[in-house]
Design a protein around this motif. Structure first.
Motif, short mmCIF file in Angstrom:
data_model
loop_
_atom_site.label_atom_id
_atom_site.label_comp_id
_atom_site.label_asym_id
_atom_site.label_seq_id
_atom_site.Cartn_x
_atom_site.Cartn_y
_atom_site.Cartn_z
N THR A 13 0.60 -0.84 -0.01
CA THR A 13 0.22 0.38 0.06
C THR A 13 0.54 1.15 0.22
N ILE A 14 2.27 1.43 1.27
CA ILE A 14 3.24 2.63 1.32
C ILE A 14 2.95 2.90 -0.09
N TRP A 15 3.50 1.94 -1.46
CA TRP A 15 4.90 1.36 -2.06
C TRP A 15 3.62 1.90 -3.14
N SER A 16 2.69 1.74 -3.52
CA SER A 16 1.04 2.19 -4.46
C SER A 16 1.41 3.11 -4.32
N SER A 17 0.84 3.88 -3.16
CA SER A 17 0.34 5.49 -3.10
C SER A 17 1.62 6.13 -3.16
N ILE A 18 3.07 6.71 -2.99
CA ILE A 18 4.38 6.71 -3.45
C ILE A 18 4.33 7.00 -4.47
N LEU A 19 4.03 5.84 -5.81
CA LEU A 19 4.05 5.41 -7.35
C LEU A 19 2.87 6.56 -7.36
N GLN A 20 1.85 5.76 -7.38
CA GLN A 20 0.51 7.29 -7.45
C GLN A 20 1.35 8.47 -7.69
N LEU A 21 1.16 8.78 -6.10
CA LEU A 21 1.14 10.73 -6.59
C LEU A 21 2.73 11.26 -7.47
N PHE A 22 4.29 10.30 -7.19
CA PHE A 22 5.55 10.58 -7.73
C PHE A 22 5.69 10.02 -8.95
N GLY A 23 4.53 8.62 -9.27
CA GLY A 23 5.55 8.20 -10.31
C GLY A 23 6.64 7.42 -10.46
N GLU A 24 7.46 6.88 -11.02
CA GLU A 24 8.41 5.84 -11.07
C GLU A 24 9.96 6.61 -10.66
N VAL A 25 10.08 7.41 -11.50
CA VAL A 25 11.05 8.52 -11.72
C VAL A 25 10.89 9.17 -10.75
N GLY A 26 9.99 9.76 -10.15
CA GLY A 26 9.92 10.64 -9.14
C GLY A 26 10.17 9.79 -7.90
N SER A 27 9.86 9.02 -7.99
CA SER A 27 10.34 8.03 -6.46
C SER A 27 11.16 7.87 -7.23
N SER A 28 12.23 7.14 -7.71
CA SER A 28 13.00 6.74 -7.53
C SER A 28 14.35 7.65 -6.59
N GLU A 29 14.06 9.09 -6.51
CA GLU A 29 15.22 9.64 -5.92
C GLU A 29 15.03 9.65 -4.83
N PHE A 30 13.62 8.77 -3.71
CA PHE A 30 14.12 9.18 -2.11
C PHE A 30 14.21 7.86 -2.04
N HIS A 31 14.74 7.06 -2.65
CA HIS A 31 15.56 5.92 -2.04
C HIS A 31 14.67 5.24 -1.18
N ILE A 32 13.49 5.05 -0.90
CA ILE A 32 12.97 3.81 -0.01
C ILE A 32 13.31 3.09 0.38
N TRP A 33 13.34 2.81 1.65
CA TRP A 33 13.15 1.65 1.82
C TRP A 33 12.46 0.96 3.56
N ILE A 34 11.69 0.24 3.21
CA ILE A 34 10.73 -0.33 4.58
C ILE A 34 11.19 -1.79 5.29
N PRO A 35 12.16 -1.41 6.12
CA PRO A 35 12.85 -2.42 6.83
C PRO A 35 12.20 -3.58 7.24
N ALA A 36 12.19 -4.96 7.30
CA ALA A 36 10.79 -5.79 7.23
C ALA A 36 10.83 -6.17 9.05
N ASN A 37 12.21 -6.16 9.28
CA ASN A 37 11.98 -6.68 10.76
C ASN A 37 12.06 -5.70 11.66
N LEU A 38 11.78 -4.59 11.59
CA LEU A 38 11.29 -3.14 12.67
C LEU A 38 10.41 -3.26 12.49
N TYR A 39 8.73 -3.89 11.66
CA TYR A 39 7.54 -3.43 11.68
C TYR A 39 6.84 -4.85 12.13
N ASN A 40 5.97 -3.66 12.81
CA ASN A 40 5.50 -4.38 14.77
C ASN A 40 3.74 -5.02 14.01
#
Lengths: 247, 119
Positions: free
Chosen positions: B37-64
């Motif tokens: 959901t987070i990725w689809s929202s970011i991609l919808q709002l900024f597109g693929e090129v736009g979101s490539s600048e954000f360097h996004i990473w969602i660490p799996a082990n820290l999600y509770n």
């Protein structure tokens, strides 16, 4: 000093909203707001529900400051003026639901209006021009950026909405008209924390500090100004009746 | 022997910020649904090129999953963009919810210490 966030446009189930006042208070507290304004939506010549709303608010104990306001929704500027005259003394905040050119113009011309809501709604342009922006500054009418319309739209519609908002921001900044960001929430799930609303403003032509002011200090000023306008001694901006003893 | 590439020069390193978020909802959401959901929202709002600048990473082990809290790492220049994108999430699987940012920190340790550790 920590910023205090204020959301001036929330509907409860006593108006067109879906959730009770208790739910709204609980959500606003968890989102860290310091004050909110619960709005009664009034269509054309309909009567208001302000007394019930106020009674309901008084039932709840909370640290939040809760104000009551009305949103006047009509296509006729004359009805708008009559409703403002009738409701100015009773409501803390008066919002005029924008959209049509006539109403947008009549709202920014009226110093008794606090906020012109979504002037770009249902239009192919931004809804205000340079003359209206100047009038908004002179009469202290804030131009609203309504988060609900961005949240509930997708793709092409959202892009148009954001571009109209950008134009309004450019105009408001040029003529120093106040800009206010609100959630416009009809459900508690439309509400967002102050900083989130500000970050959306920061994407569209607002500096981050300006966006933060639009959700913190400008709403505070609107509330202070609205209290002043309600005062019987107030005649117009800069003209007040002062008693001899006070001088 | 495993080949590894050299680290970027310190001046070229991407400065990062860690956004700690919480989903306000009655239900608990899985990591997979949340990340999607987070990725689809970011991609919808900024597109693929736009979101490539954000360097996004969602660490799996820290999600509770029990508390619905997690961390998004992004470039420090684009915190507002990511915040706006996650604020525009309305639902996961048609269940309405509120995405709330608890805070933004400069290191992962302070994000964990300040917001994710139960005191």
């Amino acid at each position: 000093m920590e910023r205090k966030f204020n959301d001036l446009h929330i509907y409860s189930n006593l108006s067109i909203g879906q959730n009770s006042v208790a739910d709204i208070i609980k959500t606003a507290e968890s989102l860290g707001f310091s004050s909110i304004c619960i709005i009664d939506h009034i269509k054309d010549k309909n009567k208001d529900n302000l007394d019930n709303l106020r009674e309901e608010i008084l039932k709840h104990k909370t640290d939040l400051e809760i104000y009551t306001g009305v949103e006047i929704s009509t296509e006729d500027p004359e009805i708008m003026r009559l409703q403002i005259k009738r409701l100015r003394d009773r409501a803390d905040i008066i919002i005029v639901s924008g959209g049509s050119s006539k109403i947008n113009r009549a709202a920014v011309e009226n110093p008794k209006v606090d906020i012109l809501a979504h002037p770009e709604r249902g239009r192919k342009d931004s809804g205000i021009d340079n003359v209206m922006a100047k009038l908004a500054f002179e009469n202290g009418v804030a131009i609203e950026l309504n988060f609900k319309f961005v949240l509930h739209s997708y793709r092409k519609v959202r892009a148009h909405m954001l571009s109209h908002m950008r134009t309004n921001i450019i105009l408001a900044k040029k003529y120093k008209a106040p800009i206010v960001i609100t959630s416009g929430a009809e459900s508690i799930f439309d509400m967002r924390a102050g900083r989130e609303l500000a970050s959306l403003g920061a994407l569209i032509n607002l500096e981050l500090s300006e966006a933060l002011n639009a959700i913190s200090s400008i709403p505070e000023d609107i509330i202070i100004h609205a209290k002043k306008v309600k005062d019987k001694n107030y005649i117009m901006s800069g003209v007040e009746v002062v008693k001899k003893e006070d001088m | 022997m495993v080949m590894s590439i050299n680290r970027l020069l310190p001046t070229m390193e991407i400065r990062e910020r860690y956004i700690v978020f919480k989903i306000i909802s009655d239900k608990n959401y899985s990591l997979e649904d949340t990340v999607k959901t987070i990725w689809s929202s970011i991609l919808q709002l900024f597109g693929e090129v736009g979101s490539s600048e954000f360097h996004i990473w969602i660490p799996a082990n820290l999600y509770n999953e029990n508390t619905n809290t997690g961390i998004i790492r992004c470039s420090h220049d684009y915190v507002q963009q990511v915040r706006a994108a996650i604020a525009l999430i309305r639902n996961i699987d048609h269940e309405p919810l509120i995405f709330k940012t608890l805070g933004v920190t400069g290191t992962m340790r302070s994000a964990k210490d300040k917001f994710l550790t139960v005191k």
